[in-house]
Design a protein around this motif. Structure first.
Motif, short mmCIF file in Angstrom:
data_model
loop_
_atom_site.label_atom_id
_atom_site.label_comp_id
_atom_site.label_asym_id
_atom_site.label_seq_id
_atom_site.Cartn_x
_atom_site.Cartn_y
_atom_site.Cartn_z
N ALA A 1 0.84 -1.19 0.00
CA ALA A 1 0.00 0.00 0.00
C ALA A 1 0.88 1.24 0.00
CB ALA A 1 -0.91 -0.01 1.22
N ALA A 2 0.57 2.16 -0.89
CA ALA A 2 1.38 3.36 -1.04
C ALA A 2 0.62 4.60 -0.63
CB ALA A 2 1.84 3.51 -2.48
N SER A 3 1.32 5.54 -0.11
CA SER A 3 0.74 6.84 0.21
C SER A 3 1.76 7.91 -0.15
CB SER A 3 0.37 6.94 1.68
OG SER A 3 1.50 6.78 2.51
N PHE B 1 0.90 7.62 -6.83
CA PHE B 1 1.52 6.30 -6.95
C PHE B 1 1.45 5.78 -8.37
CE2 PHE B 1 3.43 2.63 -5.47
CZ PHE B 1 2.69 1.49 -5.75
N SER B 2 0.44 6.19 -9.12
CA SER B 2 0.29 5.68 -10.47
C SER B 2 1.43 6.11 -11.38
CB SER B 2 -1.04 6.13 -11.07
OG SER B 2 -1.12 7.54 -11.07
N SER B 3 2.21 7.08 -10.96
CA SER B 3 3.35 7.56 -11.75
C SER B 3 4.66 6.86 -11.37
CB SER B 3 3.52 9.06 -11.56
OG SER B 3 2.38 9.75 -12.03
N TYR B 4 4.56 5.82 -10.57
CA TYR B 4 5.75 5.10 -10.14
C TYR B 4 5.67 3.63 -10.56
CZ TYR B 4 7.27 8.99 -7.27
OH TYR B 4 7.72 10.21 -6.84
N SER B 5 6.75 3.15 -11.08
CA SER B 5 6.89 1.72 -11.29
C SER B 5 7.12 1.07 -9.93
CB SER B 5 8.07 1.42 -12.20
OG SER B 5 7.92 2.06 -13.44
N THR B 6 6.73 -0.19 -9.82
CA THR B 6 6.84 -0.87 -8.54
C THR B 6 7.50 -2.23 -8.70
OG1 THR B 6 4.75 0.18 -7.93
CG2 THR B 6 5.59 -1.51 -6.46
N GLY B 7 8.34 -2.54 -7.76
CA GLY B 7 9.00 -3.83 -7.81
C GLY B 7 8.91 -4.55 -6.48
N VAL C 1 12.49 -9.91 -7.69
CA VAL C 1 11.44 -10.92 -7.85
C VAL C 1 10.55 -10.56 -9.05
CG1 VAL C 1 9.45 -12.03 -6.80
CG2 VAL C 1 11.45 -11.44 -5.39
N ALA C 2 9.98 -9.36 -9.02
CA ALA C 2 9.05 -8.96 -10.08
C ALA C 2 8.91 -7.45 -10.08
CB ALA C 2 7.69 -9.61 -9.88
N ALA C 3 8.48 -6.90 -11.22
CA ALA C 3 8.27 -5.47 -11.32
C ALA C 3 7.18 -5.18 -12.33
CB ALA C 3 9.57 -4.76 -11.74
N ILE C 4 6.56 -4.02 -12.15
CA ILE C 4 5.53 -3.57 -13.10
C ILE C 4 5.75 -2.09 -13.33
CG2 ILE C 4 3.84 -3.21 -11.22
CD1 ILE C 4 1.68 -4.10 -13.29
N SER C 5 5.79 -1.70 -14.59
CA SER C 5 6.06 -0.29 -14.92
C SER C 5 4.80 0.53 -14.78
CB SER C 5 6.61 -0.18 -16.33
OG SER C 5 5.60 -0.52 -17.28
N TRP C 6 5.00 1.85 -14.52
CA TRP C 6 3.83 2.69 -14.33
C TRP C 6 3.18 3.10 -15.63
CZ3 TRP C 6 3.31 7.46 -16.45
CH2 TRP C 6 4.47 8.10 -16.89
N ALA D 1 9.43 1.47 -5.01
CA ALA D 1 8.85 2.33 -6.03
C ALA D 1 9.93 3.10 -6.76
CB ALA D 1 7.84 3.29 -5.41
N SER D 2 9.73 3.23 -8.07
CA SER D 2 10.72 3.90 -8.92
C SER D 2 10.03 4.85 -9.88
CB SER D 2 11.49 2.83 -9.71
OG SER D 2 12.31 3.44 -10.67
N SER D 3 10.71 5.95 -10.16
CA SER D 3 10.16 6.92 -11.11
C SER D 3 10.50 6.57 -12.55
CB SER D 3 10.68 8.32 -10.77
OG SER D 3 12.09 8.35 -10.82
N VAL D 4 11.28 5.50 -12.76
CA VAL D 4 11.68 5.14 -14.11
C VAL D 4 10.89 3.90 -14.55
CG1 VAL D 4 13.96 6.08 -13.74
CG2 VAL D 4 13.58 3.64 -13.36
N VAL D 5 11.03 3.55 -15.83
CA VAL D 5 10.27 2.41 -16.37
C VAL D 5 11.16 1.34 -16.96
CG1 VAL D 5 8.24 3.82 -16.82
CG2 VAL D 5 9.97 3.55 -18.60
#
Length: 124
Positions: free
Chosen positions: A23-25, A29-35, A48-53, A98-102
């Motif tokens: 959970a992000a605050s 958050f939709s502008s961040y890729s997450t791993g 393990v895994a990542a999904i780009s924003w 969370a990452s600002s890159v894709v």
């Protein structure tokens, strides 16, 4: 700033399933890729895994392919890691980041924000 809180870890038998949540605050958050990364005792943290924003592209470590699924719900500011067919070697602390890159999201250096982690233990 983005704050990340993981949940959903626990003890499960080999072959079982768990779903981790992150959970992000803070900032959008939709502008961040997450791993998702994990670290077992005495070992280095590993991807393990990542999904780009941007378009939601996903990437998985070989150890996770076919068993784990990463997904995100931007409306809930939450990213999930569904883990099936768990093995004892999946035992680790799992971290959300969370990452600002894709691109190059398999590298921990690409992430600016990290959660505190959630323990996953798989018994044989």
């Amino acid at each position: 700033q983005v704050q990340l809180v993981e949940s959903g870890g626990g003890l499960v038998q080999a072959g079982g399933s768990l779903r981790l949540s992150c959970a992000a605050s803070g900032r959008t958050f939709s502008s961040y890729s997450t791993g998702w990364f994990r670290q077992a005792p005495g070992k280095e943290r590993e991807f393990v895994a990542a999904i780009s924003w941007s378009v939601g592209n996903t990437d998985y470590a070989d150890s996770a392919k076919g068993r784990f699924t990463i997904s995100r719900d931007n409306a809930k500011n939450t990213v999930y890691l569904q883990m099936n067919s768990l093995k004892p070697e999946d035992t680790a602390v799992y971290y959300c980041a969370a990452s600002s890159v894709v691109t190059l999201l398999a590298y921990s250096s690409r992430y600016q924000y990290w959660g505190q982690g959630t323990q996953v233990t798989v018994s044989s």
